[in-house]
Design an enzyme around this catalytic site. Structure first.
Site, PDB file in Angstrom:
ATOM      1  N   LYS A  14       0.828  -1.214   0.000  1.00 53.22           N
ATOM      2  CA  LYS A  14       0.000   0.000   0.000  1.00 53.22           C
ATOM      3  C   LYS A  14       0.858   1.258   0.000  1.00 53.22           C
ATOM      4  O   LYS A  14       0.657   2.161  -0.806  1.00 53.22           O
ATOM      5  CB  LYS A  14      -0.925   0.039   1.233  1.00 53.22           C
ATOM      6  CG  LYS A  14      -1.862  -1.129   1.356  1.00 53.22           C
ATOM      7  CD  LYS A  14      -2.694  -1.053   2.621  1.00 53.22           C
ATOM      8  CE  LYS A  14      -1.904  -1.080   3.899  1.00 53.22           C
ATOM      9  NZ  LYS A  14      -1.195  -2.352   4.168  1.00 53.22           N
ATOM     10  N   ARG A  89      -9.197   1.436   9.222  1.00 56.03           N
ATOM     11  CA  ARG A  89      -8.614   0.146   9.581  1.00 56.03           C
ATOM     12  C   ARG A  89      -9.666  -0.780  10.195  1.00 56.03           C
ATOM     13  O   ARG A  89      -9.374  -1.910  10.502  1.00 56.03           O
ATOM     14  CB  ARG A  89      -7.541   0.440  10.602  1.00 56.03           C
ATOM     15  CG  ARG A  89      -6.415  -0.528  10.743  1.00 56.03           C
ATOM     16  CD  ARG A  89      -5.497  -0.559   9.570  1.00 56.03           C
ATOM     17  NE  ARG A  89      -4.214  -1.101   9.971  1.00 56.03           N
ATOM     18  CZ  ARG A  89      -3.051  -0.495   9.754  1.00 56.03           C
ATOM     19  NH1 ARG A  89      -2.998   0.642   9.109  1.00 56.03           N
ATOM     20  NH2 ARG A  89      -1.948  -1.062  10.139  1.00 56.03           N
ATOM     21  N   ARG A 128      11.704  -6.284   5.024  1.00 55.77           N
ATOM     22  CA  ARG A 128      11.629  -4.846   5.331  1.00 55.77           C
ATOM     23  C   ARG A 128      12.217  -4.575   6.719  1.00 55.77           C
ATOM     24  O   ARG A 128      12.920  -3.593   6.919  1.00 55.77           O
ATOM     25  CB  ARG A 128      10.169  -4.363   5.260  1.00 55.77           C
ATOM     26  CG  ARG A 128      10.031  -2.848   5.371  1.00 55.77           C
ATOM     27  CD  ARG A 128       8.602  -2.375   5.206  1.00 55.77           C
ATOM     28  NE  ARG A 128       7.741  -2.830   6.295  1.00 55.77           N
ATOM     29  CZ  ARG A 128       6.448  -2.577   6.383  1.00 55.77           C
ATOM     30  NH1 ARG A 128       5.844  -1.881   5.433  1.00 55.77           N
ATOM     31  NH2 ARG A 128       5.735  -3.016   7.404  1.00 55.77           N
ATOM     32  N   ARG A 134      12.200  -1.480  10.851  1.00 55.74           N
ATOM     33  CA  ARG A 134      10.904  -1.216  11.496  1.00 55.74           C
ATOM     34  C   ARG A 134      10.702  -2.244  12.594  1.00 55.74           C
ATOM     35  O   ARG A 134      10.715  -3.442  12.331  1.00 55.74           O
ATOM     36  CB  ARG A 134       9.775  -1.290  10.451  1.00 55.74           C
ATOM     37  CG  ARG A 134       8.983  -0.006  10.370  1.00 55.74           C
ATOM     38  CD  ARG A 134       7.885  -0.097   9.363  1.00 55.74           C
ATOM     39  NE  ARG A 134       6.643  -0.567   9.958  1.00 55.74           N
ATOM     40  CZ  ARG A 134       5.475  -0.490   9.368  1.00 55.74           C
ATOM     41  NH1 ARG A 134       5.389   0.046   8.163  1.00 55.74           N
ATOM     42  NH2 ARG A 134       4.388  -0.955   9.943  1.00 55.74           N
ATOM     43  N   ARG A 145      -0.310  -8.784  13.580  1.00 59.06           N
ATOM     44  CA  ARG A 145      -0.847  -7.802  12.618  1.00 59.06           C
ATOM     45  C   ARG A 145      -1.713  -8.488  11.559  1.00 59.06           C
ATOM     46  O   ARG A 145      -2.731  -7.941  11.121  1.00 59.06           O
ATOM     47  CB  ARG A 145       0.306  -7.026  11.963  1.00 59.06           C
ATOM     48  CG  ARG A 145       0.868  -5.955  12.905  1.00 59.06           C
ATOM     49  CD  ARG A 145       2.293  -5.612  12.602  1.00 59.06           C
ATOM     50  NE  ARG A 145       2.448  -4.906  11.357  1.00 59.06           N
ATOM     51  CZ  ARG A 145       3.582  -4.905  10.648  1.00 59.06           C
ATOM     52  NH1 ARG A 145       4.637  -5.585  11.065  1.00 59.06           N
ATOM     53  NH2 ARG A 145       3.646  -4.234   9.540  1.00 59.06           N
TER      54      ARG A 145
HETATM   55  N1  LIG Z   1       5.214  -5.642  -5.805  1.00 55.66           N
HETATM   56  C1  LIG Z   1       6.172  -5.849  -4.900  1.00 55.66           C
HETATM   57  N2  LIG Z   1       7.079  -6.836  -5.061  1.00 55.66           N
HETATM   58  C2  LIG Z   1       8.049  -7.060  -4.138  1.00 55.66           C
HETATM   59  N3  LIG Z   1       8.200  -6.353  -3.010  1.00 55.66           N
HETATM   60  C3  LIG Z   1       7.324  -5.364  -2.783  1.00 55.66           C
HETATM   61  C4  LIG Z   1       6.271  -5.063  -3.702  1.00 55.66           C
HETATM   62  N4  LIG Z   1       5.558  -4.017  -3.199  1.00 55.66           N
HETATM   63  C5  LIG Z   1       6.132  -3.689  -2.031  1.00 55.66           C
HETATM   64  N5  LIG Z   1       7.202  -4.490  -1.782  1.00 55.66           N
HETATM   65  C6  LIG Z   1       8.085  -4.459  -0.604  1.00 55.66           C
HETATM   66  O1  LIG Z   1       7.357  -5.073   0.461  1.00 55.66           O
HETATM   67  C7  LIG Z   1       7.523  -4.359   1.671  1.00 55.66           C
HETATM   68  C8  LIG Z   1       6.153  -3.906   2.166  1.00 55.66           C
HETATM   69  O2  LIG Z   1       5.648  -2.921   1.266  1.00 55.66           O
HETATM   70  P1  LIG Z   1       4.876  -1.652   1.826  1.00 55.66           P
HETATM   71  O3  LIG Z   1       5.648  -1.043   2.937  1.00 55.66           O
HETATM   72  O4  LIG Z   1       4.523  -0.794   0.674  1.00 55.66           O
HETATM   73  O5  LIG Z   1       3.575  -2.399   2.389  1.00 55.66           O
HETATM   74  P2  LIG Z   1       2.334  -1.838   3.186  1.00 55.66           P
HETATM   75  O6  LIG Z   1       1.120  -2.483   2.648  1.00 55.66           O
HETATM   76  O7  LIG Z   1       2.354  -0.344   3.213  1.00 55.66           O
HETATM   77  O8  LIG Z   1       2.677  -2.427   4.631  1.00 55.66           O
HETATM   78  P3  LIG Z   1       2.274  -1.906   6.090  1.00 55.66           P
HETATM   79  O9  LIG Z   1       0.787  -1.838   6.133  1.00 55.66           O
HETATM   80  O10 LIG Z   1       2.840  -2.948   6.996  1.00 55.66           O
HETATM   81  O11 LIG Z   1       2.941  -0.570   6.283  1.00 55.66           O
HETATM   82  C9  LIG Z   1       8.480  -3.211   1.364  1.00 55.66           C
HETATM   83  O12 LIG Z   1       9.776  -3.577   1.768  1.00 55.66           O
HETATM   84  C10 LIG Z   1       8.389  -3.034  -0.142  1.00 55.66           C
HETATM   85  O13 LIG Z   1       9.596  -2.581  -0.698  1.00 55.66           O
HETATM   86  N1  LIG Z   2      -6.007   3.577  11.162  1.00 57.58           N
HETATM   87  C1  LIG Z   2      -5.351   3.025  12.205  1.00 57.58           C
HETATM   88  N2  LIG Z   2      -6.024   2.618  13.301  1.00 57.58           N
HETATM   89  C2  LIG Z   2      -5.397   2.080  14.344  1.00 57.58           C
HETATM   90  N3  LIG Z   2      -4.081   1.857  14.393  1.00 57.58           N
HETATM   91  C3  LIG Z   2      -3.365   2.246  13.309  1.00 57.58           C
HETATM   92  C4  LIG Z   2      -3.956   2.849  12.182  1.00 57.58           C
HETATM   93  N4  LIG Z   2      -2.993   3.129  11.272  1.00 57.58           N
HETATM   94  C5  LIG Z   2      -1.846   2.708  11.801  1.00 57.58           C
HETATM   95  N5  LIG Z   2      -2.065   2.170  13.030  1.00 57.58           N
HETATM   96  C6  LIG Z   2      -1.048   1.632  13.945  1.00 57.58           C
HETATM   97  O1  LIG Z   2       0.239   1.793  13.383  1.00 57.58           O
HETATM   98  C7  LIG Z   2       0.844   0.517  13.085  1.00 57.58           C
HETATM   99  C8  LIG Z   2       1.614   0.586  11.782  1.00 57.58           C
HETATM  100  O2  LIG Z   2       0.701   0.904  10.747  1.00 57.58           O
HETATM  101  P1  LIG Z   2       1.073   0.653   9.182  1.00 57.58           P
HETATM  102  O3  LIG Z   2      -0.119   1.101   8.404  1.00 57.58           O
HETATM  103  O4  LIG Z   2       1.346  -0.812   9.061  1.00 57.58           O
HETATM  104  O5  LIG Z   2       2.289   1.467   8.889  1.00 57.58           O
HETATM  105  C9  LIG Z   2      -0.319  -0.475  13.105  1.00 57.58           C
HETATM  106  O6  LIG Z   2       0.079  -1.804  13.431  1.00 57.58           O
HETATM  107  C10 LIG Z   2      -1.210   0.131  14.197  1.00 57.58           C
HETATM  108  O7  LIG Z   2      -0.696  -0.163  15.475  1.00 57.58           O
END
Ligand SMILES: Nc1ncnc2c1ncn2[C@@H]1O[C@H](COP(=O)(O)OP(=O)(O)OP(=O)(O)O)[C@@H](O)[C@H]1O
Ligand SMILES: Nc1ncnc2c1ncn2[C@@H]1O[C@H](COP(=O)(O)O)[C@@H](O)[C@H]1O
Length: 187
Positions: A14, A89, A128, A134, A145
């Site tokens: 995302k 969420r 990651r 992280r 999660r």
């Molecule tokens: N299409 C893809 N192929 C391979 N690796 C990917 C792809 N898209 C994202 N990644 C890698 O996967 C990891 C997770 O991606 P990203 O941080 O965008 O996910 P997210 O959905 O925002 O996760 P979160 O909700 O945990 O923050 C990152 O290290 C990113 O570089």
């Molecule tokens: N919308 C949300 N509601 C509750 N908690 C949240 C929300 N967005 C983020 N969080 C907290 O942050 C961590 C990391 O979020 P990522 O979107 O994966 O970066 C998540 O586990 C919640 O604790």
């Protein structure tokens, strides 16, 4: 004008995709996770309240997110559109967002749902964690999660199918292929 929600489990891509698409559209990418991590680093009151939930991989209480999103969507750069990543969420946050958009006299254009198999998610998140440090990208927290996602966030797929346009996309492709699929869906 584009107002979009990016949905999907942790590690679905995302944030990666939202950054690319937001830049291309000239609108802000609003990640509640990033905002909360910033608050934790700065040790603000919000960060202090959120940290223990984030460390465990649980959702931060809704009341902490509500003011955060209201303030963010009222900022000048958000008047030209936005991509929300990580919010809503759960169903109660989704109802709050609907009410807030009504209050702001705004509509939203749709939700993009990135689908990726669990084992790929786990591998991506562990990688990651190794690369970016992280602290919630460890095996135990990732498991929590994913459970939290399945219980609380996955119901939003049905919610947005019923309330508006939801497009599901295969997120288990290369970065470029996923970006291309999103662009096609957005027209
Ligand atoms: N299409 C893809 N192929 C391979 N690796 C990917 C792809 N898209 C994202 N990644 C890698 O996967 C990891 C997770 O991606 P990203 O941080 O965008 O996910 P997210 O959905 O925002 O996760 P979160 O909700 O945990 O923050 C990152 O290290 C990113 O570089
Ligand atoms: N919308 C949300 N509601 C509750 N908690 C949240 C929300 N967005 C983020 N969080 C907290 O942050 C961590 C990391 O979020 P990522 O979107 O994966 O970066 C998540 O586990 C919640 O604790």
């Amino acid at each position: 004008m584009k107002r979009l929600i990016f949905l999907g489990p942790p590690g679905a891509g995302k944030g990666t995709q939202a950054k690319i698409v937001a830049e291309q559209l000239g609108i802000p990418h609003i990640s509640t996770g990033e905002i909360l991590r910033g608050a934790v680093s700065a040790q603000t009151l919000l960060g202090q309240k959120a940290q223990s939930y984030m460390d465990k991989g649980e959702l931060v209480p809704d009341e902490l997110l509500i003011d955060l999103i209201r303030d963010r969507l009222n900022q000048p750069d958000a008047q030209k559109g936005w991509i929300l990543d990580g919010f809503p969420r759960n169903v109660s946050q989704a109802h709050f967002l609907n009410d807030l958009l009504q209050e702001l006299d705004q509509t939203f254009d749709g939700a993009i749902n990135l689908e990726v198999p669990d084992q790929v998610l786990i591998d991506r998140l562990l990688e990651r964690g190794r690369k970016e440090g992280r602290t919630d990208d460890n095996e135990e927290t990732i498991r929590t999660r994913l459970e939290v996602y399945n219980l609380q966030t996955a119901p939003l797929v049905k919610f947005y199918q019923e309330h508006s346009a939801l497009k599901s996309i295969n997120g288990d492709l290369s970065l470029e292929q996923v970006t291309e699929s999103i662009k096609q869906v957005l027209g």
